[in-house]
Design a protein around this motif. Structure first.
Motif, PDB file in Angstrom:
ATOM      1  N   PRO A 191      70.541 -37.146  48.590  1.00  0.00           N
ATOM      2  CA  PRO A 191      71.824 -37.004  48.033  1.00  0.00           C
ATOM      3  C   PRO A 191      72.022 -37.540  46.921  1.00  0.00           C
ATOM      4  O   PRO A 191      71.524 -38.438  46.371  1.00  0.00           O
ATOM      5  CB  PRO A 191      72.720 -37.915  49.205  1.00  0.00           C
ATOM      6  CG  PRO A 191      71.702 -37.959  50.372  1.00  0.00           C
ATOM      7  CD  PRO A 191      70.299 -37.955  49.661  1.00  0.00           C
ATOM      8  N   ALA A 192      72.781 -36.776  45.938  1.00  0.00           N
ATOM      9  CA  ALA A 192      73.302 -37.192  44.623  1.00  0.00           C
ATOM     10  C   ALA A 192      73.898 -38.697  44.578  1.00  0.00           C
ATOM     11  O   ALA A 192      73.573 -39.492  43.901  1.00  0.00           O
ATOM     12  CB  ALA A 192      73.944 -36.389  43.873  1.00  0.00           C
ATOM     13  N   ALA A 193      74.793 -38.730  45.605  1.00  0.00           N
ATOM     14  CA  ALA A 193      75.403 -40.024  45.648  1.00  0.00           C
ATOM     15  C   ALA A 193      74.658 -41.097  45.956  1.00  0.00           C
ATOM     16  O   ALA A 193      74.958 -42.297  45.565  1.00  0.00           O
ATOM     17  CB  ALA A 193      76.566 -39.717  47.055  1.00  0.00           C
ATOM     18  N   THR A 194      73.498 -41.042  46.778  1.00  0.00           N
ATOM     19  CA  THR A 194      72.678 -42.272  46.938  1.00  0.00           C
ATOM     20  C   THR A 194      72.058 -42.644  45.679  1.00  0.00           C
ATOM     21  O   THR A 194      71.822 -43.965  45.568  1.00  0.00           O
ATOM     22  CB  THR A 194      71.631 -41.537  47.905  1.00  0.00           C
ATOM     23  OG1 THR A 194      72.141 -41.272  49.094  1.00  0.00           O
ATOM     24  CG2 THR A 194      70.572 -42.911  48.266  1.00  0.00           C
ATOM     25  N   ALA A 211      58.846 -43.900  51.141  1.00  0.00           N
ATOM     26  CA  ALA A 211      58.471 -44.636  49.936  1.00  0.00           C
ATOM     27  C   ALA A 211      59.665 -44.628  48.767  1.00  0.00           C
ATOM     28  O   ALA A 211      59.447 -45.515  47.940  1.00  0.00           O
ATOM     29  CB  ALA A 211      57.194 -43.909  49.537  1.00  0.00           C
ATOM     30  N   GLU A 212      60.554 -44.064  48.988  1.00  0.00           N
ATOM     31  CA  GLU A 212      61.917 -44.113  48.082  1.00  0.00           C
ATOM     32  C   GLU A 212      62.355 -45.325  48.178  1.00  0.00           C
ATOM     33  O   GLU A 212      62.557 -46.164  49.324  1.00  0.00           O
ATOM     34  CB  GLU A 212      62.863 -42.988  48.219  1.00  0.00           C
ATOM     35  CG  GLU A 212      62.280 -41.824  47.680  1.00  0.00           C
ATOM     36  CD  GLU A 212      62.189 -41.688  46.104  1.00  0.00           C
ATOM     37  OE1 GLU A 212      63.145 -41.882  45.574  1.00  0.00           O
ATOM     38  OE2 GLU A 212      61.130 -41.478  45.765  1.00  0.00           O
ATOM     39  N   GLU A 213      62.826 -46.170  47.092  1.00  0.00           N
ATOM     40  CA  GLU A 213      63.648 -47.354  47.182  1.00  0.00           C
ATOM     41  C   GLU A 213      64.905 -47.277  47.831  1.00  0.00           C
ATOM     42  O   GLU A 213      65.537 -48.180  48.484  1.00  0.00           O
ATOM     43  CB  GLU A 213      63.736 -47.927  45.578  1.00  0.00           C
ATOM     44  CG  GLU A 213      62.339 -48.170  44.781  1.00  0.00           C
ATOM     45  CD  GLU A 213      62.708 -48.809  43.545  1.00  0.00           C
ATOM     46  OE1 GLU A 213      63.749 -48.769  43.340  1.00  0.00           O
ATOM     47  OE2 GLU A 213      61.632 -49.098  42.939  1.00  0.00           O
ATOM     48  N   ARG A 214      65.534 -45.934  47.623  1.00  0.00           N
ATOM     49  CA  ARG A 214      66.868 -45.979  48.081  1.00  0.00           C
ATOM     50  C   ARG A 214      66.534 -45.213  49.359  1.00  0.00           C
ATOM     51  O   ARG A 214      65.692 -44.547  49.654  1.00  0.00           O
ATOM     52  CB  ARG A 214      67.663 -44.977  47.158  1.00  0.00           C
ATOM     53  CG  ARG A 214      67.961 -45.332  45.955  1.00  0.00           C
ATOM     54  CD  ARG A 214      69.010 -46.410  45.776  1.00  0.00           C
ATOM     55  NE  ARG A 214      68.915 -46.874  44.310  1.00  0.00           N
ATOM     56  CZ  ARG A 214      69.869 -46.241  43.455  1.00  0.00           C
ATOM     57  NH1 ARG A 214      71.105 -45.496  43.912  1.00  0.00           N
ATOM     58  NH2 ARG A 214      70.179 -46.794  42.294  1.00  0.00           N
ATOM     59  N   ARG A 215      67.458 -45.641  50.509  1.00  0.00           N
ATOM     60  CA  ARG A 215      67.264 -45.197  51.788  1.00  0.00           C
ATOM     61  C   ARG A 215      67.900 -43.751  51.983  1.00  0.00           C
ATOM     62  O   ARG A 215      69.131 -43.593  51.625  1.00  0.00           O
ATOM     63  CB  ARG A 215      68.232 -45.887  52.767  1.00  0.00           C
ATOM     64  CG  ARG A 215      67.801 -45.615  54.311  1.00  0.00           C
ATOM     65  CD  ARG A 215      68.349 -46.605  54.998  1.00  0.00           C
ATOM     66  NE  ARG A 215      68.349 -46.140  56.618  1.00  0.00           N
ATOM     67  CZ  ARG A 215      68.497 -46.972  57.592  1.00  0.00           C
ATOM     68  NH1 ARG A 215      69.366 -48.281  57.350  1.00  0.00           N
ATOM     69  NH2 ARG A 215      68.523 -46.725  58.686  1.00  0.00           N
ATOM     70  N   VAL A 216      67.095 -42.738  52.392  1.00  0.00           N
ATOM     71  CA  VAL A 216      67.490 -41.470  52.384  1.00  0.00           C
ATOM     72  C   VAL A 216      67.699 -40.863  53.845  1.00  0.00           C
ATOM     73  O   VAL A 216      66.645 -41.359  54.616  1.00  0.00           O
ATOM     74  CB  VAL A 216      66.832 -40.469  51.399  1.00  0.00           C
ATOM     75  CG1 VAL A 216      66.907 -40.857  49.992  1.00  0.00           C
ATOM     76  CG2 VAL A 216      65.255 -40.499  51.683  1.00  0.00           C
ATOM     77  N   PRO A 217      68.374 -39.853  54.139  1.00  0.00           N
ATOM     78  CA  PRO A 217      68.144 -39.189  55.575  1.00  0.00           C
ATOM     79  C   PRO A 217      66.858 -38.682  55.819  1.00  0.00           C
ATOM     80  O   PRO A 217      66.158 -38.102  55.011  1.00  0.00           O
ATOM     81  CB  PRO A 217      69.462 -38.112  55.345  1.00  0.00           C
ATOM     82  CG  PRO A 217      70.275 -38.223  54.224  1.00  0.00           C
ATOM     83  CD  PRO A 217      69.251 -39.151  53.355  1.00  0.00           C
ATOM     84  N   PRO A 218      66.504 -38.811  57.181  1.00  0.00           N
ATOM     85  CA  PRO A 218      65.441 -38.396  57.406  1.00  0.00           C
ATOM     86  C   PRO A 218      65.155 -36.776  57.359  1.00  0.00           C
ATOM     87  O   PRO A 218      66.367 -35.844  57.468  1.00  0.00           O
ATOM     88  CB  PRO A 218      65.024 -38.738  59.160  1.00  0.00           C
ATOM     89  CG  PRO A 218      66.516 -38.863  59.413  1.00  0.00           C
ATOM     90  CD  PRO A 218      67.217 -39.220  58.318  1.00  0.00           C
TER      91      PRO A 218
END
Length: 644
Positions: free
Chosen positions: A203-206, A526-533
């Motif tokens: 998500p861009a918002a993330t 591995a992303e620093e931001r938490r993203v949806p599975p």
């Protein structure tokens, strides 16, 4: 490639050529622009944006096509702006359609293919829009329709001619196209293809920045993306309505009018008699007398008729004069001289001998003028209301044509003027989009956005029982909103744009990790931001085809167009972010040679192959004729249309 046929013949710009005769008129109307001038914004009308063979396409042609294309888009999106139209590729599509149109005309001329005047005339006469009340072609209706659409007779004839040429050349090219059995088998086999993979959304918002940006940063973003902040055109509408109340006592019938109407319809108010009969027609007078005598002796009329192999027929609400004209005066005299319940004496007509039983007699006494006065007055009052309103509307239209203002008309008729706005072209209020204009203005909204400022017009509403007088004022053209008024919106758009940049970079990082052997779950974690599975996908093309009546999600469509063990990123649209689509495996099963899917594939692919032939033929025409584009003239038109 397979979309050419649809894009060429059904383009939203209204510049393509329809294969259906009835579609030609819509295209003819669509080919004209509201303003057809020799120059445009400093670009000479003679400047060429393209040349196809010896056919030249001028800047004014392209301007006309672009303006018309925008009008076509506005039929579904009333608030669409020219900037949006250009950004969505409308100018390029308009030019492509003009080039293809010119290619058809030039190729037909070169090879002696014609659409003569008689053929064009026959097409014009077949168009329903040009027919009069009697259902036949009307020259007056034709001229009025052209004037309403601001199309000249020459423009219409040219469009119809090119449409007819396209039918002669393009239909045979794609007609009856078929595919080989092996290709149909392979295509049908694809329905059984199963694909396994996964889809993730970043998500861009993330990834959007959380810090407050400096004003100069927002201002720079605003300046670079002004087209994204264009407000659609807005107008105020002043209006008043009037009905028969504006006529005052003029609709009240006078004694003389009522008396004249009574005299005109004297037969309607005279004494009358209607009868219901059950009748029988036989060949001879003796047979008629025999039936009459048996019924008089007590037998059933219907039973006697059945024994004679006949059927008695009922006749209802018969007047003497009508029966005399339909049968004969003798039959009418016989039927109307018998009493109710009795049998008539036999009487002859051209059909044979009539005998009937009188089932019912209804007599109406004559009605005097005093008795029907209110009935007549009501009819006359309604007629005078309709004609009086129409005459008043014509008088007002003449006054407006002579320069009268809306205020003057309102004062003369003692009407209450109202104002609403600023209004958008779709009827919403610009300051409060949740509210809309009054319903009485809906029929006139499209015209209100085409008329000049303070040039009032009149229009009927409610089936002519009410009339609307209105004008547009305070017209604000479509333009970018001032930065100070939309700074918050600019900031929101800037954050979304920055989030999209970061999401794109994140997508590239995830794809790189997948390329090194990480699983989708590991690459996302591995992303620093938490993203949806990620969501797993295990589906066949047949299952996908069952969703054709719904909108197939773009990432799912992408999954079924990728190669095995590949990964792609896809813009989610609307500044939402980026999809990561990973295809892990493809399984293909054989199908029987008599599988119904093979026949279905042949039926589906035949028209597509035909469309491909048509596209290739169109490209071949252009290659043979030669096409050159004037990039500088095209860009100049683009800038002028954008208001730069």
């Amino acid at each position: 490639m397979f979309q050419f046929f649809r894009n060429f013949f059904k383009t939203k710009l209204g510049l393509a050529i329809s294969l259906a005769f009835l579609g030609l008129i819509a295209l003819a109307f669509a080919s004209a622009d509201v303003s057809s001038t020799g120059t445009f914004g400093g670009i000479a009308g003679g400047d060429r944006v393209a040349v196809v063979g010896d056919e030249k396409i001028s800047t004014s042609d392209l301007v006309r096509a672009a303006n018309n294309g925008l009008e076509q888009v506005r039929q579904e999106q009333p608030t669409a702006t020219m900037q949006q139209f250009l950004r969505d590729g409308g100018l390029t599509a308009a030019l492509d359609a003009l080039i293809q149109r010119a290619a058809i005309k030039a190729y037909a001329d070169e090879h002696g293919i014609r659409a003569g005047d008689n053929l064009v005339n026959s097409e014009i006469r077949m168009i329903p829009a040009f027919r009069g009340p009697d259902g036949n072609f009307s020259e007056d209706t034709y001229r009025q329709a052209l004037a309403l659409q601001r199309v000249t007779d020459a423009q219409l004839r040219e469009d119809l001619g090119i449409g007819l040429l396209s039918q002669q050349m393009l239909i045979p090219v794609g007609f009856g196209a078929s595919v080989p059995d092996k290709l149909a088998y392979r295509y049908a086999q694809l329905f059984k293809e199963r694909r396994q993979g996964s889809i993730a959304l970043l998500p861009a918002a993330t990834y959007a920045p959380s810090d407050d940006p400096e004003t100069k940063v927002l201002r720079a973003y605003y300046d670079a993306n002004r087209a994204d902040f264009v407000r659609p055109e807005r107008r105020n509408i002043r209006y008043a309505t009037f009905d028969s109340a504006a006529l005052g006592d003029r609709i009240e019938p006078t004694d003389a009018e009522i008396a004249a109407r009574y005299e005109r319809d004297a037969e309607q108010y005279a004494a009358s008699e209607t009868r219901d009969f059950t009748q029988l027609i036989v060949p001879t007078e003796a047979a008629a007398n025999s039936i009459r005598d048996r019924v008089a002796a007590g037998a059933s009329f219907e039973q006697v008729a059945r024994e004679a192999g006949l059927r008695a027929s009922p006749v209802v609400d018969v007047e003497r004069e009508g029966l005399a004209s339909q049968a004969s005066p003798a039959v009418a005299a016989a039927y109307f001289s018998a009493a109710q319940g009795e049998m008539s004496r036999p009487a002859r007509s051209a059909l044979g001998w009539h005998v009937a039983r009188v089932d019912d007699v209804e007599t109406k006494p004559a009605r005097s003028l005093a008795q029907v006065r209110e009935e007549i007055a009501k009819d006359v009052r309604e007629e005078k209301r309709v004609s009086g309103l129409a005459n008043l509307a014509s008088e007002i239209e003449e006054q407006l044509g002579d320069g009268a203002t809306l205020t003057e008309v309102a004062e003369e008729l003692d009407l209450d003027l109202a104002s609403v706005g600023p209004v958008l072209a779709d009827g919403r209020l610009a300051d409060n989009p949740r509210q809309s204009i009054p319903e009485v203005l809906r029929p006139a909204l499209a015209t209100a956005f085409q008329m000049d400022e303070e040039e009032p017009e009149i229009a009927p509403v409610e089936s002519g029982r009410t009339y609307l007088v209105y004008e547009a004022s305070n017209i604000t053209p479509a333009a970018a909103a001032p930065f100070a008024e939309i700074e918050e919106a600019v900031e929101a758009r800037w954050r979304a744009a920055q989030g999209m940049k970061a999401a794109r970079a994140a997508a590239d990082r995830v794809i790189a990790r997948l390329g090194k052997g990480d699983s989708m779950a590991e690459a996302l974690a591995a992303e620093e931001r938490r993203v949806p599975p990620a969501q797993s996908v295990n589906m066949t093309r047949e299952e996908l085809a069952r969703q054709r009546d719904q909108r197939i999600p773009p990432p799912l469509a992408l999954l079924f167009s990728m190669a095995k063990n590949t990964t792609k990123k896809l813009d989610a649209g609307g500044n939402m972010g980026f999809f990561i689509v990973r295809l892990n495996d493809i399984e293909m099963d054989d199908i029987a040679e008599d599988d119904p899917l093979i026949g279905q594939a042949k039926r589906q692919m035949g028209p597509l192959i035909g469309e491909e032939y048509v596209e290739q033929f169109g490209q071949a025409m252009q290659q043979e004729l030669g096409v050159s584009r004037n990039a500088s003239a095209i860009e100049a038109v683009r800038k002028q249309l954008a208001g730069n």
